[in-house]
Design a protein around this motif. Structure first.
Motif, short mmCIF file in Angstrom:
data_model
loop_
_atom_site.label_atom_id
_atom_site.label_comp_id
_atom_site.label_asym_id
_atom_site.label_seq_id
_atom_site.Cartn_x
_atom_site.Cartn_y
_atom_site.Cartn_z
N PRO A 70 0.97 -1.18 -0.03
CA PRO A 70 0.03 -0.08 0.03
C PRO A 70 1.01 1.36 -0.07
N HIS A 71 0.30 2.26 -0.43
CA HIS A 71 0.87 3.47 -0.30
C HIS A 71 0.64 4.20 0.82
N VAL A 72 1.47 4.96 1.59
CA VAL A 72 1.43 5.84 2.76
C VAL A 72 0.90 7.03 2.41
N GLU A 73 -0.20 7.67 3.18
CA GLU A 73 -0.89 8.34 3.03
C GLU A 73 -0.16 9.86 3.47
N PRO A 74 -0.41 11.03 3.15
CA PRO A 74 0.56 12.20 3.62
C PRO A 74 0.25 12.21 5.16
N CYS A 110 4.66 0.22 -0.41
CA CYS A 110 5.17 0.31 -1.95
C CYS A 110 6.51 0.75 -1.91
N GLU A 111 7.20 0.05 -2.99
CA GLU A 111 8.65 0.41 -3.13
C GLU A 111 8.78 1.59 -3.97
N CYS A 112 7.83 2.33 -4.43
CA CYS A 112 7.77 3.27 -5.56
C CYS A 112 8.10 4.57 -4.88
N ARG A 113 8.19 4.70 -3.64
CA ARG A 113 8.65 5.94 -2.89
C ARG A 113 10.09 5.94 -2.08
N ASP A 114 10.72 6.87 -2.06
CA ASP A 114 12.06 6.92 -1.31
C ASP A 114 12.02 6.35 0.10
N PHE A 169 7.94 -4.72 15.57
CA PHE A 169 8.34 -3.32 15.42
C PHE A 169 8.26 -2.80 13.90
N VAL A 170 8.33 -1.55 13.90
CA VAL A 170 8.37 -1.03 12.26
C VAL A 170 9.60 -0.55 11.90
N ARG A 171 9.83 -0.98 10.58
CA ARG A 171 11.23 -0.53 10.05
C ARG A 171 10.85 0.64 9.18
N ARG A 172 11.77 1.59 8.97
CA ARG A 172 11.72 2.80 8.11
C ARG A 172 12.98 2.97 7.60
N THR A 173 12.93 2.55 6.06
CA THR A 173 14.21 2.80 5.14
C THR A 173 13.83 3.89 4.29
N ASP A 174 14.85 5.08 4.32
CA ASP A 174 14.70 6.16 3.62
C ASP A 174 16.01 6.01 2.59
N VAL A 224 18.35 3.60 7.87
CA VAL A 224 17.22 2.65 8.22
C VAL A 224 17.02 2.68 9.71
N ARG A 225 15.82 2.84 10.25
CA ARG A 225 15.47 3.17 11.71
C ARG A 225 14.34 2.30 11.83
N GLU A 226 14.14 2.17 13.14
CA GLU A 226 13.03 1.28 13.66
C GLU A 226 12.33 1.72 14.91
N THR A 227 11.01 1.41 15.15
CA THR A 227 10.35 1.72 16.42
C THR A 227 10.85 0.65 17.42
N ALA A 228 10.38 1.10 18.63
CA ALA A 228 10.73 0.11 19.75
C ALA A 228 10.24 -1.26 19.42
N TRP A 229 10.89 -2.34 19.87
CA TRP A 229 10.22 -3.49 19.93
C TRP A 229 9.07 -3.67 20.74
N THR A 230 7.96 -4.30 20.38
CA THR A 230 6.61 -4.10 21.43
C THR A 230 5.93 -5.39 20.86
#
Length: 93
Positions: A10-14, A41-45, A58-63, A69-75
Protein backbone atom coordinates in the motif's frame (compact mmCIF):
# COMPACT_ATOMS: atom_id res chain seq x y z
CA UNK A 1 -2.60 -19.29 -17.58
CA UNK A 2 -2.82 -17.24 -14.39
CA UNK A 3 -1.46 -13.72 -14.16
CA UNK A 4 1.44 -12.68 -12.00
CA UNK A 5 0.17 -11.51 -8.60
CA UNK A 6 0.59 -7.87 -7.66
CA UNK A 7 3.35 -7.55 -5.05
CA UNK A 8 3.03 -3.80 -4.55
CA UNK A 9 2.37 -2.79 -0.99
CA UNK A 10 0.00 0.00 0.00
CA UNK A 11 0.94 3.63 -0.43
CA UNK A 12 1.43 5.74 2.69
CA UNK A 13 -0.98 8.65 3.05
CA UNK A 14 0.54 12.12 3.65
CA UNK A 15 0.86 13.01 7.33
CA UNK A 16 -2.28 14.53 8.81
CA UNK A 17 -2.13 17.76 10.82
CA UNK A 18 -1.37 16.87 14.43
CA UNK A 19 -0.08 13.40 13.55
CA UNK A 20 1.77 11.40 16.21
CA UNK A 21 5.55 11.83 16.08
CA UNK A 22 7.15 8.43 16.52
CA UNK A 23 10.54 7.85 18.09
CA UNK A 24 12.88 6.12 15.66
CA UNK A 25 15.98 4.22 16.77
CA UNK A 26 19.08 2.88 15.05
CA UNK A 27 18.62 -0.84 14.40
CA UNK A 28 20.29 -3.08 16.93
CA UNK A 29 21.43 -6.63 16.28
CA UNK A 30 18.83 -8.95 17.73
CA UNK A 31 17.62 -12.28 16.36
CA UNK A 32 19.37 -13.53 13.21
CA UNK A 33 16.04 -13.76 11.35
CA UNK A 34 13.41 -11.05 11.08
CA UNK A 35 10.15 -11.75 9.26
CA UNK A 36 8.52 -8.96 7.26
CA UNK A 37 4.77 -9.21 7.83
CA UNK A 38 3.71 -6.28 5.63
CA UNK A 39 5.41 -3.51 3.67
CA UNK A 40 4.60 -0.33 1.83
CA UNK A 41 5.09 0.20 -1.89
CA UNK A 42 8.68 0.47 -3.11
CA UNK A 43 7.84 3.38 -5.43
CA UNK A 44 8.61 5.96 -2.72
CA UNK A 45 11.98 6.98 -1.30
CA UNK A 46 10.81 6.06 2.20
CA UNK A 47 9.35 2.62 2.83
CA UNK A 48 7.96 1.02 5.97
CA UNK A 49 7.91 -2.63 7.00
CA UNK A 50 5.99 -4.31 9.79
CA UNK A 51 8.48 -6.84 11.15
CA UNK A 52 8.38 -9.67 13.69
CA UNK A 53 11.07 -11.63 15.51
CA UNK A 54 11.51 -13.40 18.83
CA UNK A 55 7.86 -12.96 19.81
CA UNK A 56 7.87 -9.18 19.33
CA UNK A 57 7.18 -6.79 16.46
CA UNK A 58 8.34 -3.37 15.27
CA UNK A 59 8.17 -1.05 12.28
CA UNK A 60 11.28 -0.50 10.15
CA UNK A 61 11.65 2.72 8.14
CA UNK A 62 14.09 2.81 5.22
CA UNK A 63 14.92 6.16 3.62
CA UNK A 64 16.78 5.49 0.38
CA UNK A 65 17.45 9.20 -0.22
CA UNK A 66 19.19 9.67 3.15
CA UNK A 67 20.46 6.06 3.13
CA UNK A 68 19.16 5.42 6.64
CA UNK A 69 17.33 2.58 8.32
CA UNK A 70 15.50 3.18 11.61
CA UNK A 71 13.02 1.21 13.66
CA UNK A 72 10.44 1.74 16.37
CA UNK A 73 10.83 0.14 19.77
CA UNK A 74 10.20 -3.60 19.80
CA UNK A 75 6.80 -4.22 21.34
CA UNK A 76 3.75 -6.46 21.37
CA UNK A 77 2.60 -7.47 17.90
CA UNK A 78 -0.79 -5.79 18.29
CA UNK A 79 0.91 -2.48 19.20
CA UNK A 80 3.28 -2.62 16.21
CA UNK A 81 0.37 -3.46 13.90
CA UNK A 82 -1.51 -0.40 15.19
CA UNK A 83 1.56 1.81 14.64
CA UNK A 84 1.93 0.45 11.09
CA UNK A 85 -1.76 1.23 10.37
CA UNK A 86 -1.33 4.75 11.79
CA UNK A 87 1.65 5.30 9.46
CA UNK A 88 -0.36 4.05 6.46
CA UNK A 89 -3.24 6.44 7.23
CA UNK A 90 -1.02 9.48 7.89
CA UNK A 91 -1.81 9.45 11.60
CA UNK A 92 1.83 8.87 12.65
CA UNK A 93 5.37 9.43 11.35
Amino acid sequence: MTGIPDFHGPHVEPPLPGHVTLTWYDPTPRPPRIRVISHTCECRDTTYELCAAAGQSFVRRTDREKQTVRETAWTLSVTAQRIFQQILHGEAR
